[in-house]
Design a protein around this motif. Structure first.
Motif, mmCIF file in Angstrom:
data_model
loop_
_atom_site.group_PDB
_atom_site.id
_atom_site.type_symbol
_atom_site.label_atom_id
_atom_site.label_comp_id
_atom_site.label_asym_id
_atom_site.label_seq_id
_atom_site.Cartn_x
_atom_site.Cartn_y
_atom_site.Cartn_z
ATOM 1 N N ARG A 3 0.836 -1.187 0.000
ATOM 2 C CA ARG A 3 0.000 0.000 0.000
ATOM 3 C C ARG A 3 0.875 1.242 0.000
ATOM 4 O O ARG A 3 2.073 1.172 0.226
ATOM 5 C CB ARG A 3 -0.913 -0.019 1.216
ATOM 6 N N SER A 4 0.273 2.357 -0.248
ATOM 7 C CA SER A 4 1.011 3.613 -0.247
ATOM 8 C C SER A 4 1.456 3.948 1.170
ATOM 9 O O SER A 4 0.770 3.644 2.140
ATOM 10 C CB SER A 4 0.124 4.744 -0.767
ATOM 11 N N ILE A 5 2.590 4.603 1.250
ATOM 12 C CA ILE A 5 3.089 5.080 2.536
ATOM 13 C C ILE A 5 2.389 6.403 2.806
ATOM 14 O O ILE A 5 2.408 7.303 1.973
ATOM 15 C CB ILE A 5 4.610 5.267 2.491
ATOM 16 N N LYS A 6 1.782 6.537 3.974
ATOM 17 C CA LYS A 6 1.050 7.763 4.271
ATOM 18 C C LYS A 6 1.978 8.828 4.849
ATOM 19 O O LYS A 6 3.035 8.526 5.410
ATOM 20 C CB LYS A 6 -0.106 7.481 5.239
ATOM 21 N N THR A 7 1.567 10.080 4.696
ATOM 22 C CA THR A 7 2.300 11.205 5.254
ATOM 23 C C THR A 7 2.188 11.160 6.770
ATOM 24 O O THR A 7 1.109 10.946 7.313
ATOM 25 C CB THR A 7 1.722 12.529 4.719
ATOM 26 N N LEU A 8 3.307 11.356 7.455
ATOM 27 C CA LEU A 8 3.342 11.224 8.913
ATOM 28 C C LEU A 8 3.497 12.555 9.635
ATOM 29 O O LEU A 8 3.796 12.571 10.820
ATOM 30 C CB LEU A 8 4.486 10.288 9.324
ATOM 31 N N ARG A 9 3.292 13.656 8.952
ATOM 32 C CA ARG A 9 3.420 14.959 9.605
ATOM 33 C C ARG A 9 2.133 15.754 9.435
ATOM 34 O O ARG A 9 1.350 15.495 8.536
ATOM 35 C CB ARG A 9 4.595 15.734 9.022
ATOM 36 N N PRO A 10 1.932 16.740 10.311
ATOM 37 C CA PRO A 10 0.766 17.607 10.166
ATOM 38 C C PRO A 10 0.867 18.418 8.878
ATOM 39 O O PRO A 10 1.987 18.674 8.427
ATOM 40 C CB PRO A 10 0.841 18.532 11.376
ATOM 41 N N PRO A 11 -0.188 18.835 8.303
ATOM 42 C CA PRO A 11 -1.568 18.641 8.713
ATOM 43 C C PRO A 11 -2.172 17.337 8.200
ATOM 44 O O PRO A 11 -3.292 17.004 8.549
ATOM 45 C CB PRO A 11 -2.289 19.844 8.127
ATOM 46 N N ALA A 12 -1.437 16.592 7.378
ATOM 47 C CA ALA A 12 -1.984 15.341 6.838
ATOM 48 C C ALA A 12 -2.296 14.333 7.946
ATOM 49 O O ALA A 12 -3.230 13.554 7.837
ATOM 50 C CB ALA A 12 -1.004 14.725 5.839
ATOM 51 N N MET A 13 -1.517 14.365 9.000
ATOM 52 C CA MET A 13 -1.746 13.470 10.127
ATOM 53 C C MET A 13 -1.951 14.347 11.355
ATOM 54 O O MET A 13 -1.007 14.969 11.845
ATOM 55 C CB MET A 13 -0.545 12.541 10.326
ATOM 56 N N THR A 18 3.223 7.851 15.750
ATOM 57 C CA THR A 18 3.710 6.948 16.789
ATOM 58 C C THR A 18 4.890 6.145 16.257
ATOM 59 O O THR A 18 5.156 6.121 15.053
ATOM 60 C CB THR A 18 2.610 5.961 17.231
ATOM 61 N N GLU A 19 5.574 5.469 17.153
ATOM 62 C CA GLU A 19 6.660 4.587 16.744
ATOM 63 C C GLU A 19 6.141 3.507 15.798
ATOM 64 O O GLU A 19 6.804 3.140 14.827
ATOM 65 C CB GLU A 19 7.298 3.947 17.981
ATOM 66 N N ALA A 20 4.934 3.016 16.063
ATOM 67 C CA ALA A 20 4.319 2.000 15.193
ATOM 68 C C ALA A 20 4.051 2.564 13.796
ATOM 69 O O ALA A 20 4.257 1.868 12.799
ATOM 70 C CB ALA A 20 3.031 1.473 15.816
ATOM 71 N N ASP A 21 3.614 3.825 13.708
ATOM 72 C CA ASP A 21 3.384 4.470 12.409
ATOM 73 C C ASP A 21 4.689 4.571 11.622
ATOM 74 O O ASP A 21 4.731 4.287 10.427
ATOM 75 C CB ASP A 21 2.815 5.883 12.583
ATOM 76 N N VAL A 22 5.748 4.984 12.308
ATOM 77 C CA VAL A 22 7.058 5.149 11.677
ATOM 78 C C VAL A 22 7.580 3.802 11.205
ATOM 79 O O VAL A 22 8.065 3.661 10.081
ATOM 80 C CB VAL A 22 8.041 5.839 12.642
ATOM 81 N N ARG A 23 7.466 2.782 12.044
ATOM 82 C CA ARG A 23 7.951 1.448 11.679
ATOM 83 C C ARG A 23 7.153 0.873 10.498
ATOM 84 O O ARG A 23 7.724 0.269 9.596
ATOM 85 C CB ARG A 23 7.881 0.504 12.871
ATOM 86 N N ALA A 24 5.840 1.084 10.489
ATOM 87 C CA ALA A 24 5.009 0.594 9.380
ATOM 88 C C ALA A 24 5.416 1.254 8.066
ATOM 89 O O ALA A 24 5.505 0.588 7.024
ATOM 90 C CB ALA A 24 3.529 0.840 9.671
ATOM 91 N N ALA A 25 5.686 2.551 8.096
ATOM 92 C CA ALA A 25 6.125 3.250 6.887
ATOM 93 C C ALA A 25 7.487 2.729 6.432
ATOM 94 O O ALA A 25 7.716 2.528 5.238
ATOM 95 C CB ALA A 25 6.186 4.757 7.143
ATOM 96 N N ALA A 26 8.391 2.507 7.389
ATOM 97 C CA ALA A 26 9.722 1.983 7.055
ATOM 98 C C ALA A 26 9.614 0.596 6.437
ATOM 99 O O ALA A 26 10.291 0.287 5.455
ATOM 100 C CB ALA A 26 10.603 1.942 8.312
ATOM 101 N N LEU A 27 8.768 -0.241 6.998
ATOM 102 C CA LEU A 27 8.575 -1.589 6.467
ATOM 103 C C LEU A 27 8.031 -1.528 5.042
ATOM 104 O O LEU A 27 8.510 -2.242 4.153
ATOM 105 C CB LEU A 27 7.629 -2.383 7.372
ATOM 106 N N GLN A 28 7.059 -0.664 4.794
ATOM 107 C CA GLN A 28 6.497 -0.527 3.451
ATOM 108 C C GLN A 28 7.562 -0.056 2.464
ATOM 109 O O GLN A 28 7.638 -0.545 1.334
ATOM 110 C CB GLN A 28 5.316 0.447 3.451
ATOM 111 N N TYR A 29 8.402 0.886 2.894
ATOM 112 C CA TYR A 29 9.468 1.390 2.029
ATOM 113 C C TYR A 29 10.449 0.276 1.669
ATOM 114 O O TYR A 29 10.783 0.084 0.504
ATOM 115 C CB TYR A 29 10.192 2.548 2.721
#
Length: 74
Positions: A3-13, A18-29
């Protein structure tokens, strides 16, 4: 493949990533770049190290970004 990696900074988020959000994005990358959803046993160690390195770099990036116009928490 992934799936697409979502933006992890405001205002999109609206909430802080969270650490889980960061790790999920890293795993997807790493999955996207390597072409493996789940690496073979002989590639697992290097795959895991890559995920950790990307997660660390992502966390450092998010901590250092200054998003103008974003509301500060607290």
């Amino acid at each position: 493949m992934c799936r697409s990696i979502k933006t992890l900074r405001p205002p999109a988020m609206p909430e802080e990533a969270t650490e889980a959000d960061v790790r999920a994005a890293a795993l997807q990358y790493v999955r996207k770049v390597s072409g493996f959803r789940a690496p073979a046993a002989h590639n697992q160690e290097v795959f895991d190290r890559a995920v950790e390195a990307v997660a660390q770099a992502t966390a450092e990036l998010l901590e250092g970004l200054e998003v103008r116009g974003a509301r500060k928490a607290g």
